[in-house]
Scaffold this motif. Sequence first.
Motif, PDB file in Angstrom:
ATOM      1  N   VAL A   1       0.825  -1.131  -0.231  1.00 47.02           N
ATOM      2  CA  VAL A   1      -0.065   0.014   0.091  1.00 47.02           C
ATOM      3  C   VAL A   1       0.780   1.453   0.016  1.00 47.02           C
ATOM      4  CG1 VAL A   1      -1.704   1.173   1.137  1.00 47.02           C
ATOM      5  CG2 VAL A   1      -1.809  -1.261   1.215  1.00 47.02           C
ATOM      6  N   GLY A   2       0.627   2.187  -1.026  1.00 50.08           N
ATOM      7  CA  GLY A   2       1.509   3.299  -1.305  1.00 50.08           C
ATOM      8  C   GLY A   2       1.389   3.735  -2.502  1.00 50.08           C
ATOM      9  N   ASN A   3       2.258   4.807  -2.788  1.00 48.39           N
ATOM     10  CA  ASN A   3       2.031   5.435  -4.406  1.00 48.39           C
ATOM     11  C   ASN A   3       3.373   5.342  -5.078  1.00 48.39           C
ATOM     12  OD1 ASN A   3       0.873   6.825  -6.284  1.00 48.39           O
ATOM     13  ND2 ASN A   3       1.651   8.627  -5.549  1.00 48.39           N
ATOM     14  N   PRO A   4       3.746   3.866  -5.228  1.00 45.74           N
ATOM     15  CA  PRO A   4       5.092   3.929  -5.654  1.00 45.74           C
ATOM     16  C   PRO A   4       5.239   3.943  -7.413  1.00 45.74           C
ATOM     17  CG  PRO A   4       4.266   1.625  -5.371  1.00 45.74           C
ATOM     18  CD  PRO A   4       3.123   2.749  -4.718  1.00 45.74           C
ATOM     19  N   VAL A   5       4.717   5.137  -7.623  1.00 45.09           N
ATOM     20  CA  VAL A   5       4.607   5.266  -9.334  1.00 45.09           C
ATOM     21  C   VAL A   5       5.387   6.305  -9.696  1.00 45.09           C
ATOM     22  CG1 VAL A   5       2.159   4.730  -9.238  1.00 45.09           C
ATOM     23  CG2 VAL A   5       2.774   7.038  -9.010  1.00 45.09           C
ATOM     24  N   GLN A   6       5.834   6.419 -10.775  1.00 42.74           N
ATOM     25  CA  GLN A   6       6.618   7.343 -11.800  1.00 42.74           C
ATOM     26  C   GLN A   6       5.962   7.626 -12.896  1.00 42.74           C
ATOM     27  OE1 GLN A   6      10.613   5.376 -10.798  1.00 42.74           O
ATOM     28  NE2 GLN A   6      11.340   7.696 -11.126  1.00 42.74           N
ATOM     29  N   LEU A   7       6.296   8.844 -13.761  1.00 42.19           N
ATOM     30  CA  LEU A   7       5.781   9.110 -14.871  1.00 42.19           C
ATOM     31  C   LEU A   7       6.793   8.814 -16.187  1.00 42.19           C
ATOM     32  CD1 LEU A   7       4.587  12.705 -13.844  1.00 42.19           C
ATOM     33  CD2 LEU A   7       3.397  10.497 -13.697  1.00 42.19           C
ATOM     34  N   VAL A   8       6.275   8.106 -16.992  1.00 43.18           N
ATOM     35  CA  VAL A   8       7.143   7.600 -18.061  1.00 43.18           C
ATOM     36  C   VAL A   8       6.428   8.265 -19.285  1.00 43.18           C
ATOM     37  CG1 VAL A   8       7.862   5.524 -19.462  1.00 43.18           C
ATOM     38  CG2 VAL A   8       7.567   5.390 -16.755  1.00 43.18           C
ATOM     39  N   SER A   9       7.524   8.733 -20.336  1.00 42.46           N
ATOM     40  CA  SER A   9       6.959   9.484 -21.272  1.00 42.46           C
ATOM     41  C   SER A   9       7.799   9.195 -22.433  1.00 42.46           C
ATOM     42  CB  SER A   9       6.997  10.935 -21.186  1.00 42.46           C
ATOM     43  OG  SER A   9       8.268  11.394 -20.753  1.00 42.46           O
ATOM     44  N   THR A  10       7.213   9.395 -23.594  1.00 46.38           N
ATOM     45  CA  THR A  10       8.153   9.356 -25.049  1.00 46.38           C
ATOM     46  C   THR A  10       7.710  10.735 -25.803  1.00 46.38           C
ATOM     47  OG1 THR A  10       8.580   7.913 -27.017  1.00 46.38           O
ATOM     48  CG2 THR A  10       6.289   8.075 -26.099  1.00 46.38           C
ATOM     49  N   THR A  11       8.669  11.068 -26.515  1.00 38.91           N
ATOM     50  CA  THR A  11       8.553  12.601 -27.203  1.00 38.91           C
ATOM     51  C   THR A  11       8.849  12.236 -28.615  1.00 38.91           C
ATOM     52  OG1 THR A  11       9.005  13.384 -25.188  1.00 38.91           O
ATOM     53  CG2 THR A  11       9.255  14.725 -27.314  1.00 38.91           C
ATOM     54  N   THR A  12       8.139  13.053 -29.389  1.00 35.60           N
ATOM     55  CA  THR A  12       8.404  13.113 -30.896  1.00 35.60           C
ATOM     56  C   THR A  12       7.941  14.409 -31.487  1.00 35.60           C
ATOM     57  OG1 THR A  12       8.485  11.698 -33.062  1.00 35.60           O
ATOM     58  CG2 THR A  12       6.565  11.911 -31.643  1.00 35.60           C
ATOM     59  N   THR A  13       8.307  14.632 -32.618  1.00 36.69           N
ATOM     60  CA  THR A  13       7.403  15.658 -33.481  1.00 36.69           C
ATOM     61  C   THR A  13       6.090  15.493 -33.743  1.00 36.69           C
ATOM     62  OG1 THR A  13       8.395  15.266 -35.487  1.00 36.69           O
ATOM     63  CG2 THR A  13       9.668  16.437 -34.143  1.00 36.69           C
ATOM     64  N   VAL A  14       5.037  16.436 -34.061  1.00 39.46           N
ATOM     65  CA  VAL A  14       3.644  16.338 -34.501  1.00 39.46           C
ATOM     66  C   VAL A  14       3.968  15.460 -35.885  1.00 39.46           C
ATOM     67  CG1 VAL A  14       1.807  17.214 -35.599  1.00 39.46           C
ATOM     68  CG2 VAL A  14       2.828  18.110 -33.318  1.00 39.46           C
ATOM     69  N   GLU A  15       5.150  16.126 -36.746  1.00 39.87           N
ATOM     70  CA  GLU A  15       5.258  15.456 -38.212  1.00 39.87           C
ATOM     71  C   GLU A  15       5.589  14.227 -38.239  1.00 39.87           C
ATOM     72  OE1 GLU A  15       7.596  17.370 -41.865  1.00 39.87           O
ATOM     73  OE2 GLU A  15       8.717  17.131 -40.243  1.00 39.87           O
ATOM     74  N   ASP A  16       6.487  13.571 -37.471  1.00 38.62           N
ATOM     75  CA  ASP A  16       6.759  12.199 -37.139  1.00 38.62           C
ATOM     76  C   ASP A  16       5.458  11.353 -36.709  1.00 38.62           C
ATOM     77  OD1 ASP A  16       9.072  12.446 -38.478  1.00 38.62           O
ATOM     78  OD2 ASP A  16      10.408  12.186 -36.555  1.00 38.62           O
ATOM     79  N   LEU A  17       4.778  11.942 -35.858  1.00 37.91           N
ATOM     80  CA  LEU A  17       3.847  11.041 -35.184  1.00 37.91           C
ATOM     81  C   LEU A  17       2.546  10.855 -36.131  1.00 37.91           C
ATOM     82  CD1 LEU A  17       2.651   9.667 -32.561  1.00 37.91           C
ATOM     83  CD2 LEU A  17       1.437  11.859 -32.083  1.00 37.91           C
ATOM     84  N   MET A  18       2.568  11.932 -37.055  1.00 35.02           N
ATOM     85  CA  MET A  18       1.433  11.776 -37.862  1.00 35.02           C
ATOM     86  C   MET A  18       1.850  10.894 -39.161  1.00 35.02           C
ATOM     87  SD  MET A  18      -1.405  13.103 -36.764  1.00 35.02           S
ATOM     88  CE  MET A  18      -0.794  12.391 -35.339  1.00 35.02           C
TER      89      MET A  18
END
Length: 441
Positions: free
Chosen positions: A302-319
């Motif tokens: 019981v607790g809050n053992p979390v972290q934020l995981v992200s990935t980044t790209t450009t709008v152009e590449d994503l689309m």
Amino acid sequence: MISECYVKPLHELSLEAKQPIYFTPFELVFLNGNYSQKGLLFAKPTPPENQDFSISTFLDDLRRSLSATLDHFYPLAARLATRKQENPPCYVIYIDPENCQGVKFVHGTLDATVADIVTSKDVHILVHSFFDLNNAINHDGHTLPLLSIQVTELADGIFIGGSVNHMLADGTSFWHFMATWSEIFRSKAISRPPIFKKWVLDGSDPIINLPYTHEEQFIKRSEHAHVRERFFHFSSALVAKLKARANAECNTNKISSLQAVAAFIWRCVTRVRRQPNKSETICRLVSNNRSRVNPPMTDNYVGNPVQLVSTTTTVEDLMAHGLGWAALKLNEAVKNHDYSEVKKWVESWLKNLFVYKLSGLFNPNLVHFGSSPRFDMYGCEFELGKAVAARSGSVNKADEKMTMYPGREGGGSMDVEVFLLPEYMMDLEHDEDFISALESN
């Protein structure tokens, strides 16, 4: 509001249970975070199936079973405490189980129906009134309850909503508590005893001394712009279709259902925002570290053992690339978030202690996914049968936020609560890729 009271553990705490519980780095960074608010909407039992249902008896049974549940989840009935001194600076925040003032229990009524709530196109504004402690941040747990339960009686339904201090419990822990409460309500048994012994990085002190002398040095309350709130349903067939498509595009089988759905929404939301092609777009998931630390923890921790995981790209590449490309980027971000990364972050934080300001965690180019479709929300029945719907409160909502739920019918289906500025939501509702996929549900 009809009544409110405070519910304490059924039995006196042991000497061991009265000892302070110290927070981990994962939790202390979120002192400015809002309480987490989740709840379940039930249809009220009706004759002839249940001739003897009484709301007053039901509330008494809820309070009694809650008290018995708090014998196991006793820190939820406590308050926070701070030990401080000015020279040298010492500021230690912890849970003080000995200060057992209880869980707040509120009973209210509302002149509305289940249909009013579940058939509303946008999340009905009345849903926000189903929760207590709407303006609280985690640090307020020094004086406010760490958990407040509100039971709202509708004309033909009952909503059970919980507002819990997010430093004490993430989604895994909150739904563990709710499942245990439902279990004790039904049979007085408990199948998964909670674990409150905190995870500590090898070689570090479990008692963390923050570099402050007063709360004004780190407390920052945040306000968010007005957003529209809508639920979108992804059937098990649609989830499977998106997962298969993402994996086929990358010639792999490692992309999960959640990653495929998140990537699909990321691309659609980015498209309706009409950001410049060269600008960055970020997709972020909340990662449960229980299985990532060494030794690993179970979901009973019981607790809050979390972290934020992200990935980044450009709008152009994503689309320019397909669903699979976006989903694979999320898969790689999650895969790379292993113990070495967790350990590196903790070691870095311990050398340079800080508290997140929530305004600094969000930006207009972000799509953030919280909660999880893996939580067994609909297993919490309280002898009312399966809930009609799950809902959240008014806090932790911003233009970039998405909240994941299991679909009521199970089978891998998902509900996604989407929060967007009104103009973006309107465009999403008319986005061809998004709508055509949902119409195939």
